[in-house]
Design a protein around this motif. Sequence first.
Motif, PDB file in Angstrom:
ATOM      1  N   ASN A  34       0.830  -1.206   0.000  1.00 16.50           N
ATOM      2  CA  ASN A  34       0.000   0.000   0.000  1.00 16.50           C
ATOM      3  C   ASN A  34       0.861   1.250   0.000  1.00 16.50           C
ATOM      4  O   ASN A  34       0.586   2.209  -0.720  1.00 16.50           O
ATOM      5  N   CYS A  62       1.106   9.429  -0.601  1.00 17.95           N
ATOM      6  CA  CYS A  62       0.094  10.451  -0.886  1.00 17.95           C
ATOM      7  C   CYS A  62      -0.988  10.565   0.185  1.00 17.95           C
ATOM      8  O   CYS A  62      -1.711  11.551   0.241  1.00 17.95           O
ATOM      9  N   LYS A  80      -7.894   1.621  -6.625  1.00 15.87           N
ATOM     10  CA  LYS A  80      -7.001   1.202  -7.708  1.00 15.87           C
ATOM     11  C   LYS A  80      -7.680   0.484  -8.850  1.00 15.87           C
ATOM     12  O   LYS A  80      -7.059   0.170  -9.851  1.00 15.87           O
ATOM     13  N   GLY A  94      -1.663  -3.438  -5.176  1.00 17.52           N
ATOM     14  CA  GLY A  94      -2.965  -3.828  -4.627  1.00 17.52           C
ATOM     15  C   GLY A  94      -4.036  -3.595  -5.668  1.00 17.52           C
ATOM     16  O   GLY A  94      -3.811  -2.909  -6.661  1.00 17.52           O
ATOM     17  N   GLY A  97      -8.837  -4.288  -2.636  1.00 19.66           N
ATOM     18  CA  GLY A  97      -9.506  -3.567  -1.568  1.00 19.66           C
ATOM     19  C   GLY A  97      -9.818  -4.459  -0.392  1.00 19.66           C
ATOM     20  O   GLY A  97     -10.796  -4.262   0.317  1.00 19.66           O
ATOM     21  N   PRO A 101      -9.528  -4.113   5.453  1.00 25.35           N
ATOM     22  CA  PRO A 101     -10.589  -4.779   6.221  1.00 25.35           C
ATOM     23  C   PRO A 101     -10.176  -6.156   6.739  1.00 25.35           C
ATOM     24  O   PRO A 101     -10.545  -6.525   7.853  1.00 25.35           O
TER      25      PRO A 101
END
Length: 632
Positions: A34, A62, A80, A94, A97, A101
């Motif tokens: 990430n 960022c 992404k 990645g 997503g 989580p």
Amino acid sequence: MGRIRVLSDQVANKIAAGEVVERPASVVKELLENSLDAGATHLRIEVDGGGSRLIRVADNGCGMLRDDALLAFERHATSKLSSVAGLDSIATLGFRGEALPSIAAVSRLVLETRSGDEDTGMRVEAAAGRLLRAEEAAMAVGTTVTVRDLFYSVPARRKFLRSEQTELAHIASLATQYSLAHPGKTFLLRSGANELLHVTAVGDWRERVYQIFGGRVLEELVDLGLRRKEIAAAGGGAEEGARLLQLSGLVSRPQVQRLNRNSIFLFVNGRLIRDRLLMHALSSAYHNLMPAACYPFALLFLECDCREVDVNVHPAKTEVRFRCGSLVHDFVRDSIRAVLMESRPAAVASSPPVAAVSLDAPQAAATLPFSEFTQRLEAAPGLEAPSGLASGEPAGPLPEVTLPAAAAAPTPAAVRMRVPDTHRGFPEGDFAAGLPSLTALADLRPLGQLHDSFIVAAGRDGLWIVDQHVAHERILFEQILRSRASGRMEMQRLLMPIVVELTPAQQVEFARIASELQASGFDAEPFGQRTVAVKAAPAGVAAADVEKILFEILETAEQEPRGLSLNDLRRVVAASIACRAAIKVNTPLERSKMEWLLAALAATDCPMSCPHGRPVALCYANRDILRGFHRI
Ligand code: ADP
Ligand code: MG
């Protein structure tokens, strides 16, 4: 009422998490990816308790917008990828997503992030998959993710964690690998107060390899330069033009032989992968240049159009599938092979034995993985099967040589053999029956040496050829194990301490086995950040060999994922010392020395194979000699 029920979200979360988050190192991997996707140039990793107590990854990337910071905890929430079509051309590390989580579902997680587009950042707290708190926070641009108490909500998974040291070693090697792929970025890995890795941004891979492994390793590597190949786009669409396949990186000269794959680093479009196809291409490039059981050092970067490779194959994204697999395979193999051939190091032909393996030795001489070796020992207590027979490999250079397969009952005195006189038409006699027995070693009569390396000896069973190096190795190995068991290892002070540089993973391993090393005669202690100073070594070991022995021990210990048992570790240490201290091949021996060696070998528990599983003695049985001369 039916038995089948739909799982609650909470349960479903944990199941999926089990795939992505297997161990602490997988959390580190997801968080590092990430940070890299976020364009960070500084990546700081802090861990505690092998990662199960704490993992913190901080970056200067960022960052996230405040609203996104909350959204990031939703399953399948990603910045992404937006459509299924996008799955065909993933350029980021990645895309699912799922990481945040999944990690949050099995830990206490705190996300702190601030985007350059906003004045304040966000702090989000979650535990066992539930959002606990979200508040604005003042911080610099970038992201810090803190993961505590991994798997606390899933005790069953926690039980499967290995020792802290093992988990830490995995994290250390992961951080090392990512830092190799990104020499232009700064990486820091700290475990408690220990800094295991700290590399600042440098210009290229060579400099990064130097930072991590030191100058010695760098000297052994050959640069691949930039190898290219054009491949036609799918369907041969002319409008798209050809797509480029590029390979770069560093590979070791064939003399550099590692006993495991830990020094092979494969990256496809910047993604660290474990890929069978590429692994196979690499070993085919070294085919016949290196014994089959050895591995090179390789740092390979394959770049291709992202439509050429499917990264959506494995939950942890460690496997890929190429559209043109065999083409990629051959390109990688041929590119490496070509570089090895071009730079053909003269030492290949005349190289002395390296570790327990000689380059021009037959396959049977290849080192066995240690666990396999111990299994054999366990299978046949008191007797190791000659490696050539047990593994189905060719037994040796002489086609008719017979290796004894088991110890026969001791025979009384040496029996004189009467060679049948075929002119008088002798029938097949007693001497033609039975296979040579290793008890024969006790009464062998040395006749001389072959190539100053092999003792040729006559015995009642036939003609024996004994590898002087491995014979001595076996003798020393058993002697060292006995001394170690009785706590009487002989140590010798070195005139000058030897300073050995260790990689982060080796440091972890070193810390784990330090006390056993000490008890085995190595007086070594940490010296500076990633070095140890060896002040004393076991008696009989030349100073020049100390470093090699240490590396060999660390490498074998590292290769055992569950950590070696103390017993196995002692055997590894003893085998390594014995190998270095033993008489080398190409050494002329006096007759008395040969006699001593044969007698000492006969007195060992397992005279038939060396500690690495290679055969010590070959016997050209009477029966075969007689057959060869058509006397029977
Ligand atoms: P993925 O990486 O597959 O998109 P993750 O769950 O790992 O999924 O992350 C979800 C989203 O959170 C990412 O798409 C990204 O927008 C954001 N994100 C996660 N980590 C960072 C980070 N270190 N810096 C900036 N954005 C991040
Ligand atoms: Mg991710």
